[in-house]
Scaffold this motif. Sequence first.
Motif, PDB file in Angstrom:
ATOM      1  N   ASP A  65      63.756  90.136  66.076  1.00 14.94           N
ATOM      2  CA  ASP A  65      65.023  90.068  65.346  1.00 14.94           C
ATOM      3  C   ASP A  65      65.580  88.644  65.395  1.00 14.94           C
ATOM      4  O   ASP A  65      66.024  88.098  64.383  1.00 14.94           O
ATOM      5  N   TRP A  66      65.539  88.039  66.551  1.00 16.41           N
ATOM      6  CA  TRP A  66      66.034  86.674  66.736  1.00 16.41           C
ATOM      7  C   TRP A  66      65.217  85.686  65.907  1.00 16.41           C
ATOM      8  O   TRP A  66      65.773  84.828  65.212  1.00 16.41           O
ATOM      9  N   GLU A  67      63.885  85.790  65.959  1.00 19.89           N
ATOM     10  CA  GLU A  67      63.015  84.879  65.208  1.00 19.89           C
ATOM     11  C   GLU A  67      63.259  84.995  63.700  1.00 19.89           C
ATOM     12  O   GLU A  67      63.306  83.991  62.998  1.00 19.89           O
ATOM     13  N   MET A  68      63.430  86.221  63.238  1.00 19.37           N
ATOM     14  CA  MET A  68      63.676  86.419  61.808  1.00 19.37           C
ATOM     15  C   MET A  68      65.030  85.840  61.397  1.00 19.37           C
ATOM     16  O   MET A  68      65.148  85.239  60.327  1.00 19.37           O
ATOM     17  N   ALA A  69      66.021  86.000  62.239  1.00 22.80           N
ATOM     18  CA  ALA A  69      67.348  85.448  61.940  1.00 22.80           C
ATOM     19  C   ALA A  69      67.296  83.921  61.916  1.00 22.80           C
ATOM     20  O   ALA A  69      67.862  83.290  61.009  1.00 22.80           O
ATOM     21  N   LEU A  70      66.628  83.326  62.884  1.00 19.56           N
ATOM     22  CA  LEU A  70      66.523  81.862  62.935  1.00 19.56           C
ATOM     23  C   LEU A  70      65.809  81.299  61.709  1.00 19.56           C
ATOM     24  O   LEU A  70      66.205  80.273  61.162  1.00 19.56           O
ATOM     25  N   ALA A  71      64.738  81.968  61.298  1.00 14.56           N
ATOM     26  CA  ALA A  71      63.951  81.487  60.159  1.00 14.56           C
ATOM     27  C   ALA A  71      64.516  81.947  58.820  1.00 14.56           C
ATOM     28  O   ALA A  71      64.041  81.507  57.774  1.00 14.56           O
ATOM     29  N   ASP A  72      65.504  82.851  58.853  1.00  9.83           N
ATOM     30  CA  ASP A  72      66.107  83.401  57.635  1.00  9.83           C
ATOM     31  C   ASP A  72      65.042  84.021  56.728  1.00  9.83           C
ATOM     32  O   ASP A  72      64.927  83.699  55.548  1.00  9.83           O
TER      33      ASP A  72
END
Length: 140
Positions: free
Chosen positions: A27-34
Amino acid sequence: MRPLAVSELMTAGVVTVPDDATLSNVDWEMALADVRHVPVVDGKGRVCGIVSDRDLLRSVNQPHRGQVPVSKVMTVHVLTVRPETPARDALEQLLARKVSALVVVDDGQLPVGIVTATDFLDLAFRALSGLPVDAPHAEA
């Protein structure tokens, strides 16, 4: 007009996560990479799954989410294409399978990019705006 290849539409340098990553990490990685889709890779870097923002939303109330591995919610039957695949063929797969992302892989099943419905919408926008459709895909 010459046929476009997937490599001309895809997002290169795709964000991936290891198959033992937790849902919170993904979830964090997806949010960071948008991004809304992330290929999941095994210990050798080969594609073994894909996880979407919808997969994560379905797991939001799961107890101990920070400890649940992505392998519990990922799709294991990943649709892949090669960089040289005609873009039309990739779009046909997206429409026929009712998915919104294909992982682009090399000969060793290593991810080299991702092509999404958004990439095809961008292409349609360029065509409808009278812009060159074979211009390289804009990097974010």
